[in-house]
Design a protein around this motif. Structure first.
Motif, PDB file in Angstrom:
ATOM      1  N   MET A  42      -0.115  -6.393  -5.664  1.00 51.13           N
ATOM      2  CA  MET A  42      -0.717  -7.721  -5.786  1.00 51.13           C
ATOM      3  C   MET A  42      -1.519  -7.764  -7.081  1.00 51.13           C
ATOM      4  O   MET A  42      -2.232  -6.817  -7.417  1.00 51.13           O
ATOM      5  CB  MET A  42      -1.624  -8.012  -4.587  1.00 51.13           C
ATOM      6  CG  MET A  42      -0.906  -7.976  -3.242  1.00 51.13           C
ATOM      7  SD  MET A  42      -1.996  -8.408  -1.863  1.00 51.13           S
ATOM      8  CE  MET A  42      -3.174  -7.069  -1.921  1.00 51.13           C
ATOM      9  N   LYS A  43      -1.427  -8.875  -7.809  1.00 46.79           N
ATOM     10  CA  LYS A  43      -2.121  -8.992  -9.087  1.00 46.79           C
ATOM     11  C   LYS A  43      -3.635  -9.010  -8.936  1.00 46.79           C
ATOM     12  O   LYS A  43      -4.362  -8.673  -9.886  1.00 46.79           O
ATOM     13  CB  LYS A  43      -1.660 -10.256  -9.803  1.00 46.79           C
ATOM     14  CG  LYS A  43      -0.191 -10.215 -10.241  1.00 46.79           C
ATOM     15  CD  LYS A  43       0.197 -11.485 -10.974  1.00 46.79           C
ATOM     16  CE  LYS A  43       1.651 -11.425 -11.428  1.00 46.79           C
ATOM     17  NZ  LYS A  43       2.054 -12.675 -12.127  1.00 46.79           N
ATOM     18  N   SER A  44      -4.130  -9.381  -7.758  1.00 43.65           N
ATOM     19  CA  SER A  44      -5.573  -9.536  -7.565  1.00 43.65           C
ATOM     20  C   SER A  44      -6.296  -8.227  -7.293  1.00 43.65           C
ATOM     21  O   SER A  44      -7.519  -8.207  -7.146  1.00 43.65           O
ATOM     22  CB  SER A  44      -5.832 -10.500  -6.406  1.00 43.65           C
ATOM     23  OG  SER A  44      -5.217 -10.029  -5.216  1.00 43.65           O
ATOM     24  N   ILE A  45      -5.573  -7.105  -7.218  1.00 47.85           N
ATOM     25  CA  ILE A  45      -6.212  -5.821  -6.907  1.00 47.85           C
ATOM     26  C   ILE A  45      -7.178  -5.425  -8.018  1.00 47.85           C
ATOM     27  O   ILE A  45      -6.840  -5.423  -9.207  1.00 47.85           O
ATOM     28  CB  ILE A  45      -5.147  -4.721  -6.716  1.00 47.85           C
ATOM     29  CG1 ILE A  45      -4.244  -5.051  -5.522  1.00 47.85           C
ATOM     30  CG2 ILE A  45      -5.799  -3.359  -6.535  1.00 47.85           C
ATOM     31  CD1 ILE A  45      -4.956  -5.107  -4.195  1.00 47.85           C
ATOM     32  N   SER A  46      -8.406  -5.050  -7.600  1.00 41.21           N
ATOM     33  CA  SER A  46      -9.418  -4.628  -8.576  1.00 41.21           C
ATOM     34  C   SER A  46      -9.880  -3.202  -8.379  1.00 41.21           C
ATOM     35  O   SER A  46     -10.449  -2.597  -9.290  1.00 41.21           O
ATOM     36  CB  SER A  46     -10.638  -5.557  -8.506  1.00 41.21           C
ATOM     37  OG  SER A  46     -11.223  -5.502  -7.211  1.00 41.21           O
ATOM     38  N   GLN A  47      -9.655  -2.646  -7.186  1.00 43.09           N
ATOM     39  CA  GLN A  47     -10.096  -1.281  -6.905  1.00 43.09           C
ATOM     40  C   GLN A  47      -8.996  -0.539  -6.155  1.00 43.09           C
ATOM     41  O   GLN A  47      -8.286  -1.132  -5.330  1.00 43.09           O
ATOM     42  CB  GLN A  47     -11.374  -1.272  -6.059  1.00 43.09           C
ATOM     43  CG  GLN A  47     -12.587  -1.892  -6.738  1.00 43.09           C
ATOM     44  CD  GLN A  47     -13.811  -1.850  -5.837  1.00 43.09           C
ATOM     45  OE1 GLN A  47     -13.975  -0.939  -5.045  1.00 43.09           O
ATOM     46  NE2 GLN A  47     -14.673  -2.845  -5.976  1.00 43.09           N
ATOM     47  N   ALA A  48      -8.894   0.757  -6.431  1.00 48.70           N
ATOM     48  CA  ALA A  48      -7.945   1.620  -5.732  1.00 48.70           C
ATOM     49  C   ALA A  48      -8.623   2.951  -5.438  1.00 48.70           C
ATOM     50  O   ALA A  48      -9.248   3.543  -6.322  1.00 48.70           O
ATOM     51  CB  ALA A  48      -6.690   1.840  -6.573  1.00 48.70           C
ATOM     52  N   ALA A  49      -8.528   3.390  -4.221  1.00 48.79           N
ATOM     53  CA  ALA A  49      -9.163   4.653  -3.846  1.00 48.79           C
ATOM     54  C   ALA A  49      -8.390   5.300  -2.719  1.00 48.79           C
ATOM     55  O   ALA A  49      -7.859   4.623  -1.823  1.00 48.79           O
ATOM     56  CB  ALA A  49     -10.610   4.418  -3.416  1.00 48.79           C
ATOM     57  N   MET A  50      -8.285   6.640  -2.786  1.00 54.53           N
ATOM     58  CA  MET A  50      -7.745   7.378  -1.651  1.00 54.53           C
ATOM     59  C   MET A  50      -8.606   7.072  -0.434  1.00 54.53           C
ATOM     60  O   MET A  50      -9.807   6.818  -0.540  1.00 54.53           O
ATOM     61  CB  MET A  50      -7.772   8.886  -1.921  1.00 54.53           C
ATOM     62  CG  MET A  50      -6.983   9.309  -3.144  1.00 54.53           C
ATOM     63  SD  MET A  50      -5.206   9.257  -2.859  1.00 54.53           S
ATOM     64  CE  MET A  50      -4.647  10.065  -4.385  1.00 54.53           C
ATOM     65  N   VAL A  51      -7.993   7.099   0.731  1.00 52.90           N
ATOM     66  CA  VAL A  51      -8.741   6.814   1.946  1.00 52.90           C
ATOM     67  C   VAL A  51      -9.858   7.825   2.149  1.00 52.90           C
ATOM     68  O   VAL A  51     -10.869   7.530   2.790  1.00 52.90           O
ATOM     69  CB  VAL A  51      -7.784   6.754   3.149  1.00 52.90           C
ATOM     70  CG1 VAL A  51      -8.541   6.705   4.465  1.00 52.90           C
ATOM     71  CG2 VAL A  51      -6.867   5.544   3.027  1.00 52.90           C
ATOM     72  N   ASP A  52      -9.716   9.012   1.570  1.00 50.39           N
ATOM     73  CA  ASP A  52     -10.789  10.001   1.684  1.00 50.39           C
ATOM     74  C   ASP A  52     -11.935   9.723   0.708  1.00 50.39           C
ATOM     75  O   ASP A  52     -12.914  10.473   0.666  1.00 50.39           O
ATOM     76  CB  ASP A  52     -10.259  11.419   1.469  1.00 50.39           C
ATOM     77  CG  ASP A  52      -9.658  11.630   0.074  1.00 50.39           C
ATOM     78  OD1 ASP A  52      -9.820  10.753  -0.799  1.00 50.39           O
ATOM     79  OD2 ASP A  52      -9.015  12.679  -0.133  1.00 50.39           O
ATOM     80  N   GLY A  53     -11.820   8.678  -0.123  1.00 49.45           N
ATOM     81  CA  GLY A  53     -12.926   8.270  -0.982  1.00 49.45           C
ATOM     82  C   GLY A  53     -12.701   8.470  -2.457  1.00 49.45           C
ATOM     83  O   GLY A  53     -13.422   7.907  -3.282  1.00 49.45           O
ATOM     84  N   GLN A  54     -11.718   9.274  -2.863  1.00 51.78           N
ATOM     85  CA  GLN A  54     -11.486   9.536  -4.286  1.00 51.78           C
ATOM     86  C   GLN A  54     -10.955   8.287  -4.985  1.00 51.78           C
ATOM     87  O   GLN A  54      -9.941   7.711  -4.584  1.00 51.78           O
ATOM     88  CB  GLN A  54     -10.493  10.684  -4.444  1.00 51.78           C
ATOM     89  CG  GLN A  54     -10.142  10.996  -5.895  1.00 51.78           C
ATOM     90  CD  GLN A  54      -9.055  12.056  -6.006  1.00 51.78           C
ATOM     91  OE1 GLN A  54      -8.689  12.681  -5.025  1.00 51.78           O
ATOM     92  NE2 GLN A  54      -8.536  12.236  -7.212  1.00 51.78           N
ATOM     93  N   SER A  55     -11.632   7.859  -6.033  1.00 51.42           N
ATOM     94  CA  SER A  55     -11.242   6.649  -6.749  1.00 51.42           C
ATOM     95  C   SER A  55     -10.061   6.928  -7.672  1.00 51.42           C
ATOM     96  O   SER A  55      -9.941   8.019  -8.247  1.00 51.42           O
ATOM     97  CB  SER A  55     -12.425   6.125  -7.555  1.00 51.42           C
ATOM     98  OG  SER A  55     -12.066   4.963  -8.276  1.00 51.42           O
ATOM     99  N   LEU A  56      -9.176   5.922  -7.830  1.00 49.85           N
ATOM    100  CA  LEU A  56      -8.037   6.028  -8.738  1.00 49.85           C
ATOM    101  C   LEU A  56      -8.179   4.959  -9.818  1.00 49.85           C
ATOM    102  O   LEU A  56      -8.384   3.777  -9.511  1.00 49.85           O
ATOM    103  CB  LEU A  56      -6.718   5.818  -7.988  1.00 49.85           C
ATOM    104  CG  LEU A  56      -6.296   6.900  -6.989  1.00 49.85           C
ATOM    105  CD1 LEU A  56      -5.015   6.469  -6.281  1.00 49.85           C
ATOM    106  CD2 LEU A  56      -6.098   8.230  -7.683  1.00 49.85           C
ATOM    107  N   PRO A  57      -8.081   5.321 -11.092  1.00 55.17           N
ATOM    108  CA  PRO A  57      -8.185   4.311 -12.151  1.00 55.17           C
ATOM    109  C   PRO A  57      -6.971   3.384 -12.163  1.00 55.17           C
ATOM    110  O   PRO A  57      -5.844   3.821 -11.885  1.00 55.17           O
ATOM    111  CB  PRO A  57      -8.262   5.148 -13.424  1.00 55.17           C
ATOM    112  CG  PRO A  57      -7.613   6.449 -13.078  1.00 55.17           C
ATOM    113  CD  PRO A  57      -7.901   6.687 -11.624  1.00 55.17           C
ATOM    114  N   ILE A  58      -7.210   2.128 -12.464  1.00 55.87           N
ATOM    115  CA  ILE A  58      -6.140   1.156 -12.605  1.00 55.87           C
ATOM    116  C   ILE A  58      -5.885   0.947 -14.094  1.00 55.87           C
ATOM    117  O   ILE A  58      -6.789   0.569 -14.851  1.00 55.87           O
ATOM    118  CB  ILE A  58      -6.505  -0.175 -11.932  1.00 55.87           C
ATOM    119  CG1 ILE A  58      -6.697   0.035 -10.426  1.00 55.87           C
ATOM    120  CG2 ILE A  58      -5.443  -1.233 -12.197  1.00 55.87           C
ATOM    121  CD1 ILE A  58      -7.170  -1.202  -9.690  1.00 55.87           C
TER     122      ILE A  58
END
Length: 790
Positions: A747-763
């Protein structure tokens, strides 16, 4: 016996790759293959065996060691140990090998239930390219059938064995689950045939063993072990899961190969008995002893019956179990349990603690085995109001006996309890024993699922009364198909007489008694009856009069019968909003049990699809089946039947992606067959998956599967999204060595991505990148601009 320390197998097992293919294909294969075909003449089958086993034979003339020894008198002789490696097929040219002394056979018998071992010592380590066993099937007589399972084992030293392959036999009702990898189905309709079971898993080994578990009997006439051709890449034995092989006495082993005690919830353990005593039940007292270190205690709800005994070791507790007398393959294979073990509050158990299991014969130890103790805390699952989670094939008595069942079960994510009211009769005082328990469950927030096997009960009642002479011939002729002027074997699909009406009344009465929220029907009765019915003149007349195709005619009968049953169920509880499902029915399987066409029974009769997905934890197969169902239905009215061990136990960690793929591909819940298949780690990984999903209650309520793809075609992608958030599941189920992937945001509106365990993923550039190691998966939460703070 001396005490041995057995290291548990690793959590990440190498899955067997098994394939059942037509014998007309070339026998040279790059992956492991099992092959079989039905319909060829005995002469064709024999010629095919010669072609399949052409090559340099390593087994020729070698002795085969059998455990237990062959016991069928018409095949047993002094040459059994060499019959299978002679290179000469049975002298019976019609392949009815159970009459031949040059074949080898077992019919029930002590020890057959835990698998008949056939061990060949090649004399030295050899490059083994293929193993084949020629086995009887067809059920020409009731017990003459293909085995329940076959395992191929290999060893370099005769002590440390590894499982190269395992394949389980499916029932006719689940024949579509034949994936030709770890499960197979071959029709057995009363004509004998010989099937070559072929494995082409290239390894270097000295000892080759087949562990064949019969359903009742086993007959074989040749065993082939071919040398790998020059240049064949050989796999390291140590890359396969280790397996224990006993050749004498009686051993008690943890069924899952490891001994786990859960610390915050009491969960069941099961013990497998491997019996190579050759002693018939009743001739000796067989059992086992369990020794637990200080801080652990076996609870009195455990089975089978046990007594606590004293040990010289301070602090340890010892329990001795008398194994119930059994005879024949089915009884021998029954796991011992459930064993409920608790950890004392505040107990300090060392990390290197272990438990000890000892087989007992007439009170004397047979095999004494020490296993490292693993203490595990099960994740707590938050309430899941958007999902229907049950272990439906679990009896009322099993639920009542489980220590602290109601609070423990909900902490693992289950929100329905099951009941089998037909098995719980009304007491003399007019009370129903399960009423109080179900009432307590409802007070604690559970709903109730009523399990029923309608028409099977009717069939049993009819056959019992017929045997007792309580059904007149004229009525029997109405009940059963008529074939060439004689009663057939199966009930007529036209029958709507008094027993049919009594069956509807019985189910309606039990529905009113249980007051369920869900009703799960299991009907696997009609497939063979429908085939036979086509020969019945009455059925032929009704078919011709209908003006319909045969398929339309017979499925109309099925819809009418099922509709009458479900109407009786709904009428019995008119104020309840029932969810009714039929086992193994879904859009992916257009006709179930020969009678029930999906488009005719949904949505008018059934509320949900209930595909049976007993695929030994293969998450990719689960995802594909549910994705197809969701696309066909365009809704989430799907509650699949999954399993923790039907058709063979699989590594428990595969439960987690299987559960995730189920929900994220559009199911509104899941249910399991059956309670006795669950070991502690199965519950752990089940709960772990649901605990991860439970962090996103709004998404579970409003989301749906959407298309998603990544840069690595070897990986699998599932995305479940609402307008404001999504869960992305990326699985490397095929164990691809190239594990890096970039996934465009769905989805184009996504602003944040993170593993469910909390580790953030850069977009970056509208995509996220990650590594997904072989056999693993990654679950990522995606948040849109409009979602606000997480």
């Amino acid at each position: 016996m001396s005490t041995l320390r057995i290291n548990p197998p690793p959590m990440k097992h190498t899955l067997s790759l098994l394939l059942l293919i037509l014998l007309s294909l070339s026998h040279r294969a790059s992956a492991a293959e099992w092959r079989g075909v039905v319909g060829k003449t005995a002469a064709e089958s024999r010629a095919e065996w010669q072609r399949v086993t052409s090559g340099e034979e390593l087994a020729r003339g070698k002795e085969v060691r059998f455990l237990p020894k062959p016991n069928y008198p018409l095949t047993t002789d002094d040459n059994d140990a060499h019959d299978l490696t002679s290179g000469v097929l049975s002298a019976r040219k019609d392949d009815r090998v159970w009459f031949s002394k040059d074949a080898v056979g077992w019919h029930y018998g002590v020890g057959t239930g835990t698998g008949i071992l056939m061990i060949v010592d090649l004399g030295q380590a050899q490059p083994v390219g293929q193993v084949a066993l020629r086995t009887l099937g067809g059920r020409e007589q009731g017990a003459l059938e293909l085995p329940a399972s076959v395992e191929l084992l290999a060893s370099l030293d005769g002590t440390h064995y590894y499982r190269l392959q395992r394949m389980a036999k499916l029932t006719p009702a689940e024949s579509e689950l034949s994936d030709f990898k770890t499960a197979f189905y071959i029709p057995e309709e009363g004509t004998a045939f010989m099937v070559p079971l072929v494995c082409a898993q290239p390894v270097r080994a000295r000892f080759i063993a087949l562990r064949v578990t019969p359903q009742s009997s086993l007959f074989v006439d040749q065993l082939s072990i071919l040398k790998a051709t020059d240049g064949t890449a050989l796999q390291d034995l140590a890359s396969f899961p280790p397996v224990q092989v006993f050749t004498d006495g009686l051993a008690a082993v943890p069924r899952s190969g490891e001994f786990v005690v859960t610390t915050n919830i009491v969960t069941p353990n099961w013990i497998e008995i491997q019996d190579f005593t050759g002693t018939a039940p009743g001739k000796s007292l067989a059992g086992f002893r369990l020794e637990l270190p200080e801080g652990l205690e076996l609870l009195p709800q455990s089975k089978p019956a046990f007594t606590e005994t004293k040990l010289p070791r301070a602090g340890w507790r010892s329990y001795e179990f008398a194994r119930a007398a059994s005879h024949g393959s089915a009884a021998d294979a029954t796991p011992q349990g459930p064993l409920y073990i608790t950890v004392h509050p505040g107990a300090k158990i060392p990390q290197n603690a272990s438990i000890v299991l000892t087989g007992l014969l007439d009170g004397q130890p047979s095999h004494t085995l020490e296993y490292p103790l693993q203490l595990v805390e099960i994740p707590t699952v938050p309430p899941l109001p958007a999902l229907d989670i049950s272990l439906a094939w679990m009896s009322d008595d099993e639920e009542k006996v489980w220590p602290d069942f109601l609070p423990s079960f909900s902490r693992m994510g289950f929100n329905l309890v099951s009941t089998f009211p037909r098995n719980i009769p009304i007491q003399r005082d007019g009370t129903w024993p399960s009423a109080e328990f179900l009432g307590q469950a409802r007070q604690q927030g559970y709903r109730v699922v009523y399990n029923e096997s309608p028409f099977h009960v009717m069939d049993g009642v009819i056959r019992s009364r017929l045997k007792a002479g309580k059904i007149e011939p004229a009525e029997a002729a109405e009940i059963f198909n008529q074939v060439k002027g004689q009663p057939g074997k199966y009930l007529s699909p036209l029958y709507r007489g008094r027993f049919f009406r009594e069956e509807l009344e019985r189910v309606a009465k039990l529905t009113a008694r249980a007051q369920p929220d869900h009703v799960y029907l299991d009907v696997e009765l009609w497939a063979r009856a429908v085939v036979e019915a086509k020969q019945d003149p009455r059925v032929q007349d009704a078919w011709k009069s209908s003006g319909l195709s045969w398929d339309d005619f017979i499925t109309n009968l099925g819809s009418e019968a099922l509709g009458s049953l479900v109407k009786a169920i709904r009428d019995a509880v008119p104020k309840r909003q029932l969810t009714v499902g039929l086992y193994n029915s879904d859009p992916d399987r257009s006709v179930m049990d020969g009678m029930f066409q999906w488009t005719k029974i949904y949505p008018g009769i059934l509320d949900v699809a209930m595909p049976s997905i007993y695929v030994q934890g293969r998450a990719l197969d689960v995802a594909r089946r549910l994705r197809a169902d969701h696309e066909a239905l365009q809704n989430r009215q799907i509650i699949p039947w999954l399993t923790a061990g039907t058709y063979g136990k699989f590594p428990a960690h595969l439960m987690e992606p299987m559960v995730l793929e189920t929900i994220l591909n559009g199911a509104r819940g899941l249910t399991y067959y059956e309670f006795s298949d669950f070991d502690p780690m199965d519950f752990y990984f089940h709960a772990r998956a649901l605990a991860a999903l439970g962090k996103f209650p709004q998404l579970l309520q409003t989301g749906k599967p959407i298309p998603c793809q990544g840069s690595n075609p070897a990986l699998h992608y599932t995305c479940f999204a609402s307008d404001s958030e999504a869960l992305l599941l990326v699985g490397n189920y095929s164990k691809a060595p190239h594990d890096e992937v970039t996934v465009p945001l769905p989805m184009k509106s996504i602003s944040q991505a993170a593993m469910v365990d909390g580790q953030s993923l850069p977009i970056e550039k509208g995509s996220i990148s990650m590594h997904v190691p072989a056999g693993e998966f990654r679950l990522i939460h995606l948040t849109a601009h409009t979602a606000g703070e997480k």
